[in-house]
Design an enzyme around this catalytic site. Sequence first.
Site, PDB file in Angstrom:
ATOM      1  N   THR A 118       0.819  -1.222   0.000  1.00  0.00           N
ATOM      2  CA  THR A 118       0.000   0.000   0.000  1.00  0.00           C
ATOM      3  C   THR A 118       0.847   1.264   0.000  1.00  0.00           C
ATOM      4  OG1 THR A 118      -1.499   1.304   1.384  1.00  0.00           O
ATOM      5  CG2 THR A 118      -0.142  -0.280   2.521  1.00  0.00           C
ATOM      6  N   TYR A 142      -1.245   0.122  10.162  1.00  0.00           N
ATOM      7  CA  TYR A 142      -1.600  -0.545   8.908  1.00  0.00           C
ATOM      8  C   TYR A 142      -0.423  -0.443   7.922  1.00  0.00           C
ATOM      9  CZ  TYR A 142      -3.597  -1.076   4.252  1.00  0.00           C
ATOM     10  OH  TYR A 142      -3.807  -1.443   2.947  1.00  0.00           O
TER      11      TYR A 142
END
Length: 338
Positions: A118, A142
């Site tokens: 990501t 995350y």
Amino acid sequence: MADKVLVTGGAGYIGSHACKALAAAGYIPVTFDNLCTGWREAVKFGPFEQGDLMDRARLDEVFAAHKPIAVMHFAALSQVGEAMREPGKYWRGNVCASLNLIEAAVDAGCLDFVFSSTCATYGDHDGVVLDETTPQAPLNSYGASKRAIENMLKDFGAAHGLRSVIFRYFNVAGADPDAQVGEFHQPETHLIPVILEAIDGKRPALTINGTDYDTRDGTCVRDYVHVMDLVDAHVLGLKWLRDGRGRPADTQGEGGAEVFCLGTGSGFSVREVIDQARLATNHAVPMTEGPRREGDAVSLVSGSARAGEVLGWRADRSTLPQMIGDAWRWHQTGGYGK
Ligand code: UDP
């Protein structure tokens, strides 16, 4: 018999679209999913193996039963807000689970690996367009957990010959244009499906998370990619690995881990996405303005053409009208679990 690919998270949003793309490309996608956020009904394009990545014995069993030629690893926790509140859940659920999977793959001799990473691994670079060489400084657990898995893949490449393609996604949106599968989280937190829920009355209004950022209209800027374009990149990446590419000797990757950003190079603010949703659906979007969401980067836009140059990837479907239109068509089916 067609080659099998083990797809972790194949019952989830991106994984289910990847299964469709893999089946269309002549592979058999074997979904491995614990259904904690995925949907059994989303597994439509190949066999389903229910299991948890923390369960090493179950993983070994599935590798032995299917003998996949490669792994596509989508299964992950992916909400920034939750990651800020519960970091342990992210380190365990993303990092420990991925370590189990990577070790199981190596032990089974399955050495081609495609990984969902990501742009949240970058952190905030204040208006800078991001590419594969941009330093990573994640703002939340995350992004940090995904960066740790990237590093793990590099180490396993160097030590065990694992060949991996790491895709750093920008914001994934849209749905299968045939509406066989789509995005369906409960609760929903991502911008475009939240807008669609506000339009059809499933929630009273969309709350804009912060209107005082230093951007053209005060709201955060993101680079949105159509999920069908995104999964096409995965199939191209898989073929590239299978063609014997992605080894340390013939790439710039470290330890056989090759990174590609998947974005379009164009950023849109939250308000611009809302305007486009109004036009694409022909409905007003009920909204309110709220405070900033902790852990949000101001702007995340890809400045990389590398996936195009190396893999031949094109993001032709990644326009806001098309992404929102496909998401709206899917949304109107009512999703899963009816
Ligand atoms: N966003 C928002 N309201 C919402 C959901 C998202 O204002 O109900 C904003 C969010 O703060 C971010 C952008 O929309 O700036 C994209 O958020 P999303 O959760 O879709 O993806 P992320 O960028 O976190 O991966």
